[in-house]
Design an enzyme around this catalytic site. Structure first.
Site, PDB file in Angstrom:
ATOM      1  N   LYS B  36       0.857  -1.194   0.000  1.00 46.92           N
ATOM      2  CA  LYS B  36       0.000   0.000   0.000  1.00 46.92           C
ATOM      3  C   LYS B  36       0.882   1.230   0.000  1.00 46.92           C
ATOM      4  O   LYS B  36       1.772   1.353   0.822  1.00 46.92           O
ATOM      5  CB  LYS B  36      -0.924  -0.014   1.216  1.00 46.92           C
ATOM      6  CG  LYS B  36      -1.832   1.196   1.293  1.00 46.92           C
ATOM      7  CD  LYS B  36      -3.027   0.967   2.191  1.00 46.92           C
ATOM      8  CE  LYS B  36      -2.641   0.661   3.611  1.00 46.92           C
ATOM      9  NZ  LYS B  36      -3.836   0.480   4.484  1.00 46.92           N
ATOM     10  N   CYS B  54      -0.085  14.818  -5.561  1.00 43.99           N
ATOM     11  CA  CYS B  54      -0.780  14.086  -6.630  1.00 43.99           C
ATOM     12  C   CYS B  54      -1.855  13.155  -6.091  1.00 43.99           C
ATOM     13  O   CYS B  54      -1.634  12.436  -5.105  1.00 43.99           O
ATOM     14  CB  CYS B  54       0.258  13.271  -7.412  1.00 43.99           C
ATOM     15  SG  CYS B  54      -0.461  12.257  -8.728  1.00 43.99           S
ATOM     16  N   CYS B  56      -3.711  11.596  -8.784  1.00 42.85           N
ATOM     17  CA  CYS B  56      -4.071  10.902 -10.037  1.00 42.85           C
ATOM     18  C   CYS B  56      -3.159   9.718 -10.322  1.00 42.85           C
ATOM     19  O   CYS B  56      -3.406   8.967 -11.254  1.00 42.85           O
ATOM     20  CB  CYS B  56      -4.050  11.875 -11.223  1.00 42.85           C
ATOM     21  SG  CYS B  56      -2.393  12.269 -11.843  1.00 42.85           S
ATOM     22  N   CYS B  65       2.567  16.523  -7.195  1.00 46.78           N
ATOM     23  CA  CYS B  65       1.862  16.717  -8.469  1.00 46.78           C
ATOM     24  C   CYS B  65       2.797  17.403  -9.457  1.00 46.78           C
ATOM     25  O   CYS B  65       3.438  18.395  -9.110  1.00 46.78           O
ATOM     26  CB  CYS B  65       0.624  17.590  -8.228  1.00 46.78           C
ATOM     27  SG  CYS B  65      -0.175  18.243  -9.715  1.00 46.78           S
ATOM     28  N   HIS B  69      -2.033  15.232 -14.235  1.00 48.96           N
ATOM     29  CA  HIS B  69      -3.492  15.023 -14.172  1.00 48.96           C
ATOM     30  C   HIS B  69      -4.190  15.653 -15.377  1.00 48.96           C
ATOM     31  O   HIS B  69      -5.250  15.187 -15.789  1.00 48.96           O
ATOM     32  CB  HIS B  69      -4.059  15.583 -12.860  1.00 48.96           C
ATOM     33  CG  HIS B  69      -3.767  17.028 -12.647  1.00 48.96           C
ATOM     34  ND1 HIS B  69      -2.673  17.476 -11.932  1.00 48.96           N
ATOM     35  CD2 HIS B  69      -4.413  18.142 -13.081  1.00 48.96           C
ATOM     36  CE1 HIS B  69      -2.671  18.798 -11.914  1.00 48.96           C
ATOM     37  NE2 HIS B  69      -3.708  19.232 -12.614  1.00 48.96           N
TER      38      HIS B  69
HETATM   39  S1  FES Z   1      -2.800  15.221  -9.470  1.00 47.26           S
HETATM   40 FE1  FES Z   1      -1.414  13.756 -10.296  1.00 47.26          FE
HETATM   41  S2  FES Z   1      -0.010  14.974 -11.427  1.00 47.26           S
HETATM   42 FE2  FES Z   1      -1.408  16.406 -10.577  1.00 47.26          FE
END
Ligand code: FES
Ligand code: FES
Lengths: 88, 88
Positions: B36, B54, B56, B65, B69
């Site tokens: 995890k 991040c 995503c 990030c 995304h």
């Molecule tokens: S939320 Fe994953 S790169 Fe921005």
């Protein structure tokens, strides 16, 4: 689309192949009316020493983590987990 | 599995239906050796007034990030975005 005709026991059949369109949405449900779901944490406003934020998009208390990542990981062989924000 | 035999031009055929196993992994690539993936932010150690994390699972600088995304959202009709941690 249609595959090439194939002979099956002398009969010509057209076998339709299913086009599998995989919509690889990470977020199937949360705030879909928003073009982009961005949340902010003001660290000076955090009340607890540790707060867990969801990164699996399955939490019932999004943007907080409610542990739903466990079920998601089990069901899908995935390994996602939260971001822990610690006051100290 | 096999569907019921069907008659096509007099021939009996067995049409094999494809079992579409959708592996709904949110995270296809990051630290897959970990059971995890959990990360921690110690707020007292944050150097900048704002840090984007991040959610995503497509960032090249995860857990930060890097803007990936945007590409993910466009390609998949999704609406995910980062968690912003603000020092004040
Ligand atoms: S939320 Fe994953 S790169 Fe921005
Ligand atoms: S519920 Fe989503 S990461 Fe825990």
């Amino acid at each position: 689309g249609l595959k090439k005709p194939s002979r099956v026991g002398g009969a010509v059949t057209h076998r339709r192949q299913r086009a599998v369109v995989r919509a690889e949405s990470i977020n199937p449900e949360i705030r879909k009316s928003e073009e982009k779901v961005v949340d902010s944490v003001i660290v000076s406003e955090l009340s607890k020493p540790l707060t867990a934020y969801c990164r699996c998009w399955r939490s019932g208390t999004f943007p907080l983590c409610d542990g739903s990542h466990v079920k998601h990981n089990k069901a899908n062989g995935d390994n996602v987990g939260p971001l822990l924000v610690k006051k100290q």
